[in-house]
Design a protein around this motif. Sequence first.
Motif, PDB file in Angstrom:
ATOM      1  N   GLY A 235       0.826  -1.191   0.000  1.00 24.34           N
ATOM      2  CA  GLY A 235       0.000   0.000   0.000  1.00 24.34           C
ATOM      3  C   GLY A 235       0.863   1.243   0.000  1.00 24.34           C
ATOM      4  O   GLY A 235       2.066   1.188  -0.287  1.00 24.34           O
ATOM      5  N   ILE A 236       0.247   2.387   0.312  1.00 26.46           N
ATOM      6  CA  ILE A 236       0.961   3.649   0.421  1.00 26.46           C
ATOM      7  C   ILE A 236       0.733   4.190   1.828  1.00 26.46           C
ATOM      8  O   ILE A 236      -0.130   3.703   2.557  1.00 26.46           O
ATOM      9  N   GLY A 237       1.514   5.213   2.229  1.00 30.29           N
ATOM     10  CA  GLY A 237       1.331   5.716   3.581  1.00 30.29           C
ATOM     11  C   GLY A 237       1.871   7.121   3.773  1.00 30.29           C
ATOM     12  O   GLY A 237       2.803   7.545   3.083  1.00 30.29           O
ATOM     13  N   VAL A 238       1.274   7.829   4.728  1.00 29.99           N
ATOM     14  CA  VAL A 238       1.719   9.168   5.109  1.00 29.99           C
ATOM     15  C   VAL A 238       2.731   9.026   6.236  1.00 29.99           C
ATOM     16  O   VAL A 238       2.446   8.420   7.269  1.00 29.99           O
ATOM     17  N   VAL A 239       3.926   9.598   6.017  1.00 32.86           N
ATOM     18  CA  VAL A 239       5.056   9.411   6.933  1.00 32.86           C
ATOM     19  C   VAL A 239       5.714  10.765   7.201  1.00 32.86           C
ATOM     20  O   VAL A 239       5.825  11.589   6.274  1.00 32.86           O
ATOM     21  N   LEU A 255       9.143   9.227  -2.482  1.00 40.42           N
ATOM     22  CA  LEU A 255       8.504  10.188  -1.586  1.00 40.42           C
ATOM     23  C   LEU A 255       7.893  11.328  -2.390  1.00 40.42           C
ATOM     24  O   LEU A 255       8.529  11.872  -3.292  1.00 40.42           O
ATOM     25  N   LEU A 256       6.659  11.671  -2.038  1.00 40.85           N
ATOM     26  CA  LEU A 256       5.950  12.750  -2.703  1.00 40.85           C
ATOM     27  C   LEU A 256       5.535  13.796  -1.677  1.00 40.85           C
ATOM     28  O   LEU A 256       5.132  13.461  -0.564  1.00 40.85           O
ATOM     29  N   ALA A 257       5.633  15.063  -2.048  1.00 40.40           N
ATOM     30  CA  ALA A 257       5.139  16.127  -1.175  1.00 40.40           C
ATOM     31  C   ALA A 257       3.617  16.083  -1.164  1.00 40.40           C
ATOM     32  O   ALA A 257       2.971  15.744  -2.170  1.00 40.40           O
ATOM     33  N   LEU A 258       3.029  16.404  -0.024  1.00 42.14           N
ATOM     34  CA  LEU A 258       1.581  16.508   0.090  1.00 42.14           C
ATOM     35  C   LEU A 258       1.183  17.971  -0.085  1.00 42.14           C
ATOM     36  O   LEU A 258       1.731  18.857   0.576  1.00 42.14           O
ATOM     37  N   ALA A 259       0.217  18.216  -0.956  1.00 42.68           N
ATOM     38  CA  ALA A 259      -0.171  19.587  -1.272  1.00 42.68           C
ATOM     39  C   ALA A 259      -1.102  20.200  -0.227  1.00 42.68           C
ATOM     40  O   ALA A 259      -1.314  21.411  -0.225  1.00 42.68           O
ATOM     41  N   ASP A 260      -1.650  19.383   0.666  1.00 40.51           N
ATOM     42  CA  ASP A 260      -2.616  19.873   1.644  1.00 40.51           C
ATOM     43  C   ASP A 260      -1.944  20.767   2.680  1.00 40.51           C
ATOM     44  O   ASP A 260      -0.819  20.502   3.124  1.00 40.51           O
ATOM     45  N   ASP A 261      -2.640  21.825   3.090  1.00 40.62           N
ATOM     46  CA  ASP A 261      -2.085  22.774   4.055  1.00 40.62           C
ATOM     47  C   ASP A 261      -1.693  22.103   5.370  1.00 40.62           C
ATOM     48  O   ASP A 261      -0.701  22.478   5.993  1.00 40.62           O
ATOM     49  N   TRP A 262      -2.461  21.094   5.798  1.00 42.83           N
ATOM     50  CA  TRP A 262      -2.207  20.457   7.091  1.00 42.83           C
ATOM     51  C   TRP A 262      -0.929  19.612   7.099  1.00 42.83           C
ATOM     52  O   TRP A 262      -0.500  19.159   8.165  1.00 42.83           O
ATOM     53  N   ALA A 263      -0.332  19.400   5.914  1.00 41.42           N
ATOM     54  CA  ALA A 263       0.844  18.528   5.843  1.00 41.42           C
ATOM     55  C   ALA A 263       2.089  19.168   6.445  1.00 41.42           C
ATOM     56  O   ALA A 263       3.077  18.471   6.707  1.00 41.42           O
ATOM     57  N   VAL A 264       2.079  20.476   6.647  1.00 42.12           N
ATOM     58  CA  VAL A 264       3.218  21.161   7.283  1.00 42.12           C
ATOM     59  C   VAL A 264       2.719  21.798   8.569  1.00 42.12           C
ATOM     60  O   VAL A 264       1.839  22.664   8.545  1.00 42.12           O
TER      61      VAL A 264
END
Length: 298
Positions: A235-239, A255-264
């Motif tokens: 699968g995939i996962g947020v790390v 690894l991919l950056a997450l575009a959502d504001d809450w990711a930082v």
Amino acid sequence: MNIELADLRLFVMIAECGNLTHGAARAFLSPPAASARIKAMEQEIGQQLLVRKNKGVELTPSGDALLRHARLVLRQFDFLTDDMTNAQMGHLRIYANTTGVTEFLPAILARFLADHPGVRVDLQERLTQEIIRAVADGTADIGIISGTEGRDGLERLRFATDRLMLAVPSGHPLAHHDQVSLEQTLAFEHIALHDGSTLLDFLRRQLRRSAFDRQLRIQVRSFEAMCRLIEAGVGIGVVPESAALRHLQTMDITLLALADDWAVRDRSILVRRWADLPQSAQRLIDLLVEKEAGGAEV
């Protein structure tokens, strides 16, 4: 009002156990002796503190109030004792989120404990709201959280950035993207940490907001296990970025950056009052801040 510290400690032990007999045992007292001391406290205060029940005891509203104040009084006395005897001695209680416990605190604590061999540390992984409550009521001396949550009356010190990334197997349909939103990942199976982890609690809120209505495919105990399963194509996962970059060196993942504001999010230290902390706690906080100021990834 004349209450001894020993009686406050006994009351806290009984309240935390929810049982007079067990609390008395922790205080090395017989149940009748402990009961007599609690009754004497109630007479001194003029309020009932405990309701005795078949399976234990329950705090009254007055008992709840006393518990909050008793914890703070006892911790401040412990701090006073530590500072007056030896700044290298003491006992620190730290509640931290998943990333803190597993990623950056081990290295920092190793350095701190080498310099303070007489200090004992109780480090516990807790959810964000539990961390905030524990600092507020004196159960924890230091809290480490990510995000903007907090409580009036607590002091907050930002010390790092918590950046979340998406880890996918090499060759995954998303792997050619530089950046994705969480919504773009919903068609794929997600791997996450165990129940009770701060990151899982946070991620579930984001998944619900994005209408992710399936069960997580698998839950594991560590970021390493997550990345191993991702590498294997499960699968995939947020790390967290720090864990993701470390495992990228030895695993075939993308690894991919997450575009959502809450990711930082900001990582912050919470305390009731900096000036009231013992020297050892202040030094530990200094180490956390110094590590970020030095530009090291935490």
